[in-house]
Design an enzyme around this catalytic site. Structure first.
Site, PDB file in Angstrom:
ATOM      1  N   CYS A 128       0.811  -1.205   0.000  1.00 58.69           N
ATOM      2  CA  CYS A 128       0.000   0.000   0.000  1.00 58.69           C
ATOM      3  C   CYS A 128       0.857   1.274   0.000  1.00 58.69           C
ATOM      4  CB  CYS A 128      -0.946   0.103   1.203  1.00 58.69           C
ATOM      5  SG  CYS A 128      -1.926  -1.374   1.441  1.00 58.69           S
ATOM      6  N   ARG A 140       3.006   0.319  -5.330  1.00 54.72           N
ATOM      7  CA  ARG A 140       2.929  -0.323  -4.017  1.00 54.72           C
ATOM      8  C   ARG A 140       1.628  -1.109  -3.836  1.00 54.72           C
ATOM      9  NH1 ARG A 140       6.680   2.118  -0.677  1.00 54.72           N
ATOM     10  NH2 ARG A 140       5.619   1.338   1.162  1.00 54.72           N
ATOM     11  N   TRP A 188      -2.881  -2.601  -1.557  1.00 53.52           N
ATOM     12  CA  TRP A 188      -2.560  -3.982  -1.913  1.00 53.52           C
ATOM     13  C   TRP A 188      -3.157  -4.816  -0.791  1.00 53.52           C
ATOM     14  CZ3 TRP A 188       0.373  -8.010   0.278  1.00 53.52           C
ATOM     15  CH2 TRP A 188       0.616  -9.081  -0.584  1.00 53.52           C
ATOM     16  N   ASN A 246      -0.499   1.925   5.845  1.00 45.89           N
ATOM     17  CA  ASN A 246       0.354   0.981   5.131  1.00 45.89           C
ATOM     18  C   ASN A 246       1.033   0.117   6.193  1.00 45.89           C
ATOM     19  OD1 ASN A 246       3.689   1.377   3.761  1.00 45.89           O
ATOM     20  ND2 ASN A 246       2.315  -0.345   3.543  1.00 45.89           N
ATOM     21  N   GLY A 247       0.795  -1.207   6.111  1.00 43.17           N
ATOM     22  CA  GLY A 247       1.403  -2.105   7.094  1.00 43.17           C
ATOM     23  C   GLY A 247       0.412  -3.160   7.526  1.00 43.17           C
ATOM     24  N   GLU A 287      15.284 -17.717 -11.548  1.00 44.30           N
ATOM     25  CA  GLU A 287      14.862 -16.355 -11.899  1.00 44.30           C
ATOM     26  C   GLU A 287      13.985 -16.367 -13.156  1.00 44.30           C
ATOM     27  OE1 GLU A 287      14.711 -13.669 -10.391  1.00 44.30           O
ATOM     28  OE2 GLU A 287      14.530 -12.144 -11.926  1.00 44.30           O
ATOM     29  N   LYS A 334      10.079 -15.004 -13.258  1.00 45.09           N
ATOM     30  CA  LYS A 334       9.579 -13.968 -14.178  1.00 45.09           C
ATOM     31  C   LYS A 334       8.332 -14.462 -14.907  1.00 45.09           C
ATOM     32  CE  LYS A 334      11.257 -11.153 -12.961  1.00 45.09           C
ATOM     33  NZ  LYS A 334      12.281 -10.948 -12.000  1.00 45.09           N
ATOM     34  N   GLU A 362       5.361 -14.658 -12.560  1.00 41.03           N
ATOM     35  CA  GLU A 362       4.962 -13.332 -12.102  1.00 41.03           C
ATOM     36  C   GLU A 362       4.090 -12.597 -13.103  1.00 41.03           C
ATOM     37  OE1 GLU A 362       8.624 -11.246 -11.246  1.00 41.03           O
ATOM     38  OE2 GLU A 362       7.667 -10.160  -9.616  1.00 41.03           O
ATOM     39  N   HIS A 396      15.160 -36.781  -9.643  1.00 42.55           N
ATOM     40  CA  HIS A 396      14.715 -37.108  -8.279  1.00 42.55           C
ATOM     41  C   HIS A 396      13.248 -36.747  -8.052  1.00 42.55           C
ATOM     42  CE1 HIS A 396      18.685 -38.298  -7.115  1.00 42.55           C
ATOM     43  NE2 HIS A 396      19.177 -37.165  -7.557  1.00 42.55           N
ATOM     44  N   LYS A 450       5.200  -3.817  -6.164  1.00 41.90           N
ATOM     45  CA  LYS A 450       6.644  -3.630  -6.326  1.00 41.90           C
ATOM     46  C   LYS A 450       7.379  -3.734  -5.000  1.00 41.90           C
ATOM     47  CE  LYS A 450      10.281  -2.526  -8.743  1.00 41.90           C
ATOM     48  NZ  LYS A 450      10.817  -3.696  -9.488  1.00 41.90           N
TER      49      LYS A 450
HETATM   50  C1  AGP Z   1      10.875  -9.430  -8.545  1.00 37.38           C
HETATM   51  O1  AGP Z   1      10.528  -9.651  -9.873  1.00 37.38           O
HETATM   52  C2  AGP Z   1       9.774  -9.620  -7.617  1.00 37.38           C
HETATM   53  N1  AGP Z   1       8.737  -8.682  -7.833  1.00 37.38           N
HETATM   54  C3  AGP Z   1      10.106  -9.839  -6.165  1.00 37.38           C
HETATM   55  O2  AGP Z   1      10.574 -11.133  -6.055  1.00 37.38           O
HETATM   56  C4  AGP Z   1      11.125  -8.889  -5.515  1.00 37.38           C
HETATM   57  O3  AGP Z   1      12.391  -9.152  -6.024  1.00 37.38           O
HETATM   58  C5  AGP Z   1      11.106  -9.112  -3.995  1.00 37.38           C
HETATM   59  O4  AGP Z   1       9.866  -8.714  -3.533  1.00 37.38           O
HETATM   60  C6  AGP Z   1      12.200  -8.373  -3.278  1.00 37.38           C
HETATM   61  O5  AGP Z   1      12.071  -6.998  -3.427  1.00 37.38           O
HETATM   62  P1  AGP Z   1      13.256  -6.028  -3.024  1.00 37.38           P
HETATM   63  O6  AGP Z   1      14.387  -6.319  -3.961  1.00 37.38           O
HETATM   64  O7  AGP Z   1      12.706  -4.649  -3.201  1.00 37.38           O
HETATM   65  O8  AGP Z   1      13.621  -6.340  -1.610  1.00 37.38           O
END
Ligand code: AGP
Length: 576
Positions: free
Chosen positions: A2, A28, A73, A99-100, A452, A456, A459, A475, A571
């Site tokens: 948020c 956010r 959020w 926010n929190g 990674e 992606k 996500e 395995h 984000k």
């Molecule tokens: C990245 O694509 C993601 N959105 C997520 O994993 C992100 O890397 C993670 O939330 C950590 O965020 P930060 O690097 O701001 O700590």
């Protein structure tokens, strides 16, 4: 997560400033939004589900001198208007954006109150309303009772001020030319303000139309130093691209070059000598940043011969008896605001151990918490899926390892100058689009890239995919491989070539299809290949992740989704 933005001014209609602040904060969270304002001494609220433009339609021509705004959020309660902020206490006298997370909100519920939403924030609003005294005392007393994290902006009926409180969630204030603004992120201040004040945990602030007055947890007035905003890279536009994510992927060579020149310019003051004395290193991070830590640990082990380990912040928080004084704890975070990472950094600080922050955002909470800071210079990253911040983290950790080992960085400079982005071929894209079941497989550093790549694709394209260590396939996961499975095999280490070939054969023997991502030839048949530019192995985690970023982006667009704002994500993850 948020974002909150609140403003007060005698001179102007503050609604516009608050709404344009919310637009900058929607990274956010963008499930819903809302605004609370004072109109003829009465508190009023307007809310909308979805993006800020939905709220804007509802508040055309609205004018106010005092307003608090929120972009949500969802944590507690579904995405709905009732659960959107601001929340008002039952007596209508307290209006709050938050926010929190209030962890003990169930215990704080009062039998006398009918709660309309499922949120922890509505409980907080009522808790404040139930306290005695002036607004600031009420807020202070309520904050003493809550467990969890919060940055709040509060309106009290009959009072022409905004009251702020903060613990573990970011909050800053700027005052200039008759406008007073508070926000979760200082980038909101970019256009109108030259400086701002960043609140520390358990501090309070009262905003009136001319000023911001700060208080400590005991309610004693305090003076705060301001932070000048002139050197901060606030401005992010799409640079004629349709999506931030595409722009940010393309910016990677520039970001890597900037990072190189920042570290090797004469002005760079970071004292690597101080860091050389540490024998052990413990990386802690979340998500993509965790992946860059896995590569960073490999660099420290292989380049410096140091002992290095990596933990997920959300796990490390609850481990027991793992701390060591002789260790440097390295917290990697694009935003520097990730709640789990921050909590771990605080834990280490409280124990008196040393820590280093690797962050992409100046003035973030993590930098404040740690003894040393190693900035990455990726520039502002807007898309939720991290791309350029990730490759800059890896690049920065490589420079760090080279410096600790007293090794030459000439080849790093050459890489920085030579690194370019290659587009994915159309036939590769068409081949990949046929599949719904995709596994990413690699060994060593390529295992990290496979994690990674899978992250992606999950996500932004919402595909159910996995990153697997090559040797682990047999395995368990091999049981899932059939004719409809695509295995993306990443193979950038010559020493592991045969082992990756075995892996590819295992997949093909079960009818699975293989896309090979490599810079060299392999002695196995594959269905499709992405040929990578050939660089020294240490750089290949940067090189090989780029086609996987592009693959995820193209898949997402093909399925008709917005890559910049994936569902259910934000984000900056400022809640546990
Ligand atoms: C990245 O694509 C993601 N959105 C997520 O994993 C992100 O890397 C993670 O939330 C950590 O965020 P930060 O690097 O701001 O700590």
């Amino acid at each position: 997560m948020c974002g909150i933005c609140a403003g007060i001014s005698e001179k102007i209609n503050i609604i516009q400033d608050v709404v344009s602040g919310l637009k900058k904060l929607d990274y956010r969270g963008y499930d819903s939004c809302g605004i609370g304002y004072i109109d003829e001494k009465q508190i009023k609220v307007v809310k909308a589900v979805g993006q800020i433009k939905n709220l804007e339609k509802k508040i055309q021509n609205l004018e106010a001198k005092i307003a608090i705004g929120h972009t949500r959020w969802a944590t507690h309660g579904i995405v709905s208007e009732e659960n959107s902020h601001p929340h008002i206490s039952q007596d209508g006298k307290v209006c709050l954006v938050h926010n929190g997370i209030i962890e003990n909100y169930e215990n704080l519920k009062s039998k006398e109150v009918v709660y309309y939403s499922q949120t922890d924030t509505e409980v907080f609003a009522n808790l404040i309303a139930q306290q005695q005294g002036e607004p600031l005392s009420k807020l202070r007393m309520a904050c003493q009772k809550v467990v969890g994290s919060f940055a709040v902006a509060v309106l009290f009926e009959g009072h022409d001020e905004i009251y702020l409180a903060k613990r573990s969630s970011p909050l800053a204030v700027a005052v200039e030319n008759g406008v007073v603004l508070a926000s979760s992120d200082i980038s909101v201040f970019a256009e109108k303000f030259k400086s701002c004040y960043i609140l520390d945990d358990d501090e309070f602030c009262v905003l009136n139309s001319k000023n911001a007055i700060f208080f400590d947890k005991n309610g004693k007035k305090i003076e705060k130093n301001c932070v000048f905003l002139k050197n901060y890279d606030f401005f992010a536009d799409k640079n004629n691209e349709k999506y931030f994510m595409l722009k940010e992927i393309k910016e990677q060579p520039m970001a890597i070059r900037k990072t190189y020149f920042e570290y090797f310019s004469k002005e760079n003051k970071l004292d690597f000598e101080l860091l050389k004395k540490f024998k052990r290193f413990h990386f802690v991070a979340c998500g993509t940043a965790y992946h860059s830590c896995l590569i960073g640990a490999k660099y420290l082990k292989e380049i410096c011969g140091k002992d290095a380990q990596v933990s997920l912040a959300s796990e490390f928080r609850y481990e027991k008896n793992i701390y060591s004084k002789r260790c440097l704890y390295i917290f990697v975070s694009q935003s520097g605001e990730t709640a789990d990472t921050l909590a771990c950094a605080k834990m280490i600080k409280d124990k008196g151990y040393k820590s280093l922050a690797v962050t992409n955002v100046p003035y973030c909470s993590l930098n404040n918490m740690c003894d040393f800071v190693l900035p990455t210079f990726a520039g502002k990253e807007i898309a939720v899926a991290s791309t350029k911040a990730y490759t800059c983290q890896i690049f920065t950790l490589l420079i760090f390892a080279q410096m600790l080992a007293n090794k030459s960085c000439e080849h790093i400079k050459k890489f920085a100058l030579d690194f370019k982005i290659q587009n994915l071929r159309e036939d590769v894209l068409q081949f990949i689009f046929q599949f719904k079941k995709i596994f990413f497989v690699g060994r060593g550093q390529d295992y990290v890239t496979s994690l990674e790549g899978a992250l992606k694709l999950k996500e932004i394209a919402y595909l159910n995919c996995l990153g697997i260590a090559g040797g682990e396939l047999k395995h368990g996961t091999l049981a899932l491989v059939d004719e409809e499975t695509l295995v993306i095999a990443i193979s950038t280490q010559k020493g592991l070539k045969e082992k990756m070939e075995n892996c590819i054969e295992e997949v093909r023997a079960r009818g699975g299809k293989v896309l090979l991502v490599s810079q060299f030839e392999h002695n196995v048949k594959v269905d499709c290949k992405i040929v990578l530019p050939d660089f020294k192995e240490d750089f290949m985690p940067i090189i090989s992740v780029v086609p996987l970023q592009l693959l995820a982006l193209n898949f997402c667009l093909k399925l008709g989704y917005n890559p910049d704002k994936p569902r259910n994500l934000a984000k900056s993850v400022t809640v546990e």
